[in-house]
Write an enzyme that holds these catalytic residues in place. Structure first.
Site, PDB file in Angstrom:
ATOM      1  NE  ARG A  51      -1.824  -2.476   2.637  1.00  0.00           N
ATOM      2  CZ  ARG A  51      -1.656  -3.611   2.429  1.00  0.00           C
ATOM      3  NH1 ARG A  51      -2.812  -3.909   1.623  1.00  0.00           N
ATOM      4  NH2 ARG A  51      -0.814  -4.441   2.688  1.00  0.00           N
ATOM      5  CB  THR A  52       3.225   2.487   2.426  1.00  0.00           C
ATOM      6  OG1 THR A  52       2.605   2.078   3.345  1.00  0.00           O
ATOM      7  CG2 THR A  52       3.752   3.985   2.450  1.00  0.00           C
ATOM      8  CE  LYS A  80      26.393  -2.524  -5.859  1.00  0.00           C
ATOM      9  NZ  LYS A  80      26.792  -1.467  -7.019  1.00  0.00           N
ATOM     10  CG  HIS A 129       3.310   3.835   8.505  1.00  0.00           C
ATOM     11  ND1 HIS A 129       3.377   4.571   7.452  1.00  0.00           N
ATOM     12  CD2 HIS A 129       2.850   2.428   7.843  1.00  0.00           C
ATOM     13  CE1 HIS A 129       3.035   4.092   6.487  1.00  0.00           C
ATOM     14  NE2 HIS A 129       2.844   2.868   6.735  1.00  0.00           N
TER      15      HIS A 129
HETATM   16  N1   CP Z   1      -0.231  -0.096   5.852  1.00  0.00           N
HETATM   17  C1   CP Z   1       0.801  -0.190   5.131  1.00  0.00           C
HETATM   18  O1   CP Z   1       1.926   0.326   5.637  1.00  0.00           O
HETATM   19  O2   CP Z   1       0.798  -1.391   4.589  1.00  0.00           O
HETATM   20  P1   CP Z   1       2.236  -1.721   3.305  1.00  0.00           P
HETATM   21  O3   CP Z   1       3.090  -2.486   4.340  1.00  0.00           O
HETATM   22  O4   CP Z   1       1.503  -2.683   2.397  1.00  0.00           O
HETATM   23  O5   CP Z   1       2.911  -0.436   2.769  1.00  0.00           O
END
Ligand code: CP
Length: 303
Positions: A51-52, A80, A129
């Site tokens: 998603r992100t 590396k 996040h």
């Molecule tokens: N919600 C979220 O961060 O999903 P992803 O890990 O798929 O990006």
């Protein structure tokens, strides 16, 4: 030049402005189709994502810009031994803005101190996040009409669940919000993530009992037990199915409860709930794209 490492980096006025911009993008997407023409986003993802990363990329493309990047450390010169500082100094020669995910807490902060362009923390280990929280906030605003006077239940892996830490920080800034933190003892919210509650005098309780909490909740924010953060597979196996939301468990819930989850889901929400009108997790996915569009425009000062 400004980066986003934490949801704290945005004032309430800025969050309101981002919500308003996202609403305007939803209402008239054609108006935004060339806003980022000539701009490039670099997605530097050292950890898996669906998603992100893809919503950032879709966001930039829908704004008329372009995308470069990598989706695993092994396909970059990190394999590396290149440092994050050197990588982002390099990427700053190619891109106007960076979205970075990394398994180490604080890595995007290090990147932001070394990059010549804005860096957006797209998930750092079990820490924060912030752009998931922006997706969550637009969902709450659209579903509930405001951010105030809400009882928020967060459930599951509250220790490693970075989306929960950022959500607590954001929602605790609004009047009349209280929290119920539902988790196994081993997966309680860490002390640092509760600091905003203590500083702001926000009421919260901690429990292992989802059923007891259910009737009072306005929002139920479910989370996955984060297998990749465990040191011991046996502990993960023991804890992974601590909470599985089923239609039967929702019988005592409010009719206007909203059920959220940052996704990916494993077992913690039965697919039978997907058809329940209270299920909002795929709305969060869509709204995340609009909020990332709004955020990139804000950071690049695109009117
Ligand atoms: N919600 C979220 O961060 O999903 P992803 O890990 O798929 O990006």
């Amino acid at each position: 030049m400004r980066s986003i490492n934490s949801i704290k980096d945005l004032s309430l006025q800025e969050i309101d402005a981002l919500v308003q911009t996202a609403e305007d993008i939803i209402a008239r997407p054609e108006h935004y189709a060339r806003k980022m023409a000539g701009k490039k986003l670099a997605t530097l993802f050292y950890e898996p994502s669906t998603r992100t990363r893809l919503s950032f990329e879709a966001a930039m493309i829908e704004l008329g810009g372009h995308v470069i990047g990598f989706s695993e450390a092994q396909s970059s010169s990190a394999a590396k031994g290149e440092s994050i500082a050197d990588t982002v100094k390099t990427i700053s020669c190619y891109a106007d803005i960076i979205a970075m995910r990394h398994p180490k807490e604080g890595a995007p902060l290090v990147a932001s101190l070394n990059a010549g362009v804005p860096v957006i923390n797209s998930g750092d280990g079990g820490h924060n996040h912030p752009t998931q929280t922006l997706a969550d906030l637009l969902t709450i605003h659209r579903e509930k009409g405001s951010f105030t006077n809400l009882r928020v239940g967060v459930c599951g892996d509250l220790k490693f669940g970075r989306t929960v830490h950022s959500l607590i920080d954001a929602m605790s800034r609004y009047d009349g919000v209280s929290f119920v933190m539902i988790s196994p003892e081993e997966l309680k919210v860490p002390s640092y993530a509760k600091l905003p509650l203590k500083e702001r005098g926000i009421p919260y309780t901690q429990t292992t009992d989802l059923a007891a909490a259910m009737p009072e909740l306005d929002i139920l924010y479910m989370t996955r037990v984060q297998r990749e953060r465990f040191f011991n597979e046996d502990d993960y196996v023991r804890l992974k199915d601590s909470y599985i939301l089923t239609p039967q468990k929702l019988t005592t819930a409010k009719k206007d409860l909203i059920i959220m989850h940052p996704l990916p889901r494993v077992n913690e929400i039965s697919v039978a709930i997907d058809e329940d009108p209270r299920a909002c997790y795929f709305k969060q996915v869509l709204y995340g794209k609009y909020m990332r569009m709004a955020l990139m425009m804000m950071l690049l000062e695109v009117k």
